[in-house]
Design a protein around this motif. Structure first.
Motif: not given
Ligand SMILES: [Fe+2]
Length: 507
Positions: A319-324, A490-496
């Protein structure tokens, strides 16, 4: 790599061979070899400047310290026939006061100790340092290792060469439990480094020290050095091992050829970076939902309506994040472990918020889960924190120290007694930690800590390297996604992007 039968012979050869100082013949052979290699890379008409190993270490320390004048000390295993060197840095000039021959090396001493404890030399020295904290203190009068190596004046002294030293340590090993063996070795290292620096400070009248070389990865030793009464400031070059020699050699050549005498180190994000397109490509054929996830998004996996009702869209749901930063903080506060991938990779031995695994700082259970799932660290080796630099004095005993001298996990600090509970997951058994101080160099990482501060009172979190135990660091987006897939995190935040792995039952 697993030990091989030929290793003892290769090691003996390495010690004997590398103890030899460079000579005109070896320099000529090096030059011919390097020019050939450069030509193969397309550098046909370049000018080659050879820089001595310890001059490169010293240049990195001096020019990046920001000090107008300082004592400069290098200590490592061995390089170009030396295990260390002592210099003064004044008016843009490095002047060597002493060269420490490789035959009596503090780095090799500690390498031997690591090896004898069935750990990987040049890799697990930090474990020896951590294990030492669990020993009952042993008085110097009862420490036989103090007879093996020490300091006299501006020299390192030992009755043994490198291979004899190994045998002498082996004869001591069987008489002591592992933690006491580690303690005695750590004590030798600290006592020797303190004696060397004290003597050099007295002789030169300097009050600042700039340091490099692999031995300075030992933060407990560095803590003893900053306690020296005559030392006002200590800067440890953050890429202190031989991986930092390229920078040091480049700085040395730039100073010699162009007179450049300073190099700021606002951050260490100098490794490979990847364009947004490459990040998206790494997400593969997984369905992408844009704009759904934000700081207030549900933790539930992305769903779609099928004929039979609701079903999962896929195992890996981006999913694209507005505020990672806000989303990462929300997940961390909820007790999740986050894989965090941003921008260019860090150089040096520490993760500093671009290839990191992040979690709450105050939860011992998360620390154990992290070890179970990913890191498989030995039980006595602590994780480390990242923290807002302005919060450090409230969390740590930082009195008398300029925090910007050691922002990148090159120094140990005692945690304040009233903050031990908050930092329970990121401290050593003795209440110390090895922090990364976060300033303005990385706005998104800083924003994440500021969000945590709203809930925890201080901007602090657990930060460990983005890799599996015994494997190289994750570098590319593909490697990040692959590691998430393999581990079931479960969670990877990669760039945005937030990539949620719903394929595996998370332990
Ligand atoms: Fe070195």
């Amino acid at each position: 790599m697993a030990p091989r039968r030929a290793d003892p012979f290769k090691k003996a050869f390495k010690y004997r061979f590398t103890e030899l100082a460079p000579n005109p013949l070896s320099r000529t052979l090096s030059r011919i070899h390097l020019e050939r290699e450069l030509k193969a890379l397309g550098f046909a008409n370049c000018r080659l400047e050879l820089v001595d190993h310890h001059a490169a270490h010293a240049s990195a320390a001096a020019l990046c310290s920001g000090f107008p004048e300082a004592l400069v000390l290098t200590l490592d295993g061995v390089g170009d026939g030396l295990c260390g060197s002592i210099w003064t840095w004044k008016a843009g000039e490095l002047t060597r006061l002493a060269a420490l021959p490789a035959g009596r090396s503090l780095g090799i001493f500690f390498e031997h100790v690591t090896n004898l404890m069935n750990m990987r030399e040049l890799e697990d020295e930090g474990k020896v340092m951590a294990l030492a904290n669990f020993a009952y203190p042993i008085p110097d009068a009862e420490n036989p290792m103090l007879e093996i190596i020490g300091v006299k004046g501006l020299d390192i002294v030992s009755p043994y060469n490198a291979t004899e030293m190994f045998r002498a340590l082996k004869a001591i090993l069987w008489r002591y439990p592992s933690e006491q063996f580690a303690f005695m070795a750590q004590r030798v290292l600290e006592k020797s480094a303190v004696a060397l620096v004290r003597e050099a400070l007295e002789r030169t009248g300097m009050t600042r020290l700039a340091a490099a070389g692999g031995v300075f990865s030992n933060i407990k030793m560095n803590m003893r050095l900053v306690e020296l009464p005559g030392l006002e400031r200590l800067f440890v070059f953050p890429h202190m091992g031989d991986g930092g020699l390229a920078i040091g050699a480049a700085l040395a050549a730039n100073r010699t050829l162009h007179g450049a005498t300073a190099c700021r180190l606002p951050h260490l994000y100098l490794g490979p970076g990847y364009a947004a397109g490459e990040v998206i490509l790494s997400l593969g054929a997984v369905p992408v939902s844009s704009g759904k996830a934000d700081a207030t998004a549900s933790l539930q996996p992305e769903t779609k309506e099928g004929e039979g009702g609701t079903e999962k869209t896929g195992a890996m749901s981006p999913c694209f994040l507005k505020d990672p930063a806000a989303e990462a903080a929300r997940l961390i506060l909820a007790g999740e472990i986050i894989l965090w991938f941003q921008g260019r990779m860090e150089i040096g031995p520490r993760s500093l918020g671009h290839r990191s695994i992040l979690a709450r700082p105050d939860n011992r259970a998360i620390k154990d889960r992290l070890n179970l799932l990913l890191k498989k660290r030995v039980w006595y080796q602590p994780f480390c924190p990242s923290m807002l630099i302005e919060d450090a004095p409230a969390l740590l005993e930082t009195e008398g120290q300029e925090l910007r001298d050691n922002r990148f996990m090159t120094m140990g600090f005692q945690v304040r007694p009233e903050r031990l509970a908050l930092m329970e997951g990121v401290i050593n058994v003795d209440g110390t930690c090895r922090p990364n101080f976060v300033g303005d160099e990385e706005p998104r990482y800083r924003a994440l800590l500021l969000h945590l501060k709203e809930a925890l009172g201080f901007g602090v979190m657990l930060n460990t390297s983005f890799n599996l135990h015994g494997e190289p660091m994750v570098c590319s987006p593909d490697e990040a996604v692959e590691m998430q897939r393999r581990t079931g995190i479960r969670y990877l935040i990669m760039e945005d992007w937030l990539i949620e792995n719903t394929s595996t039952e998370i332990p």
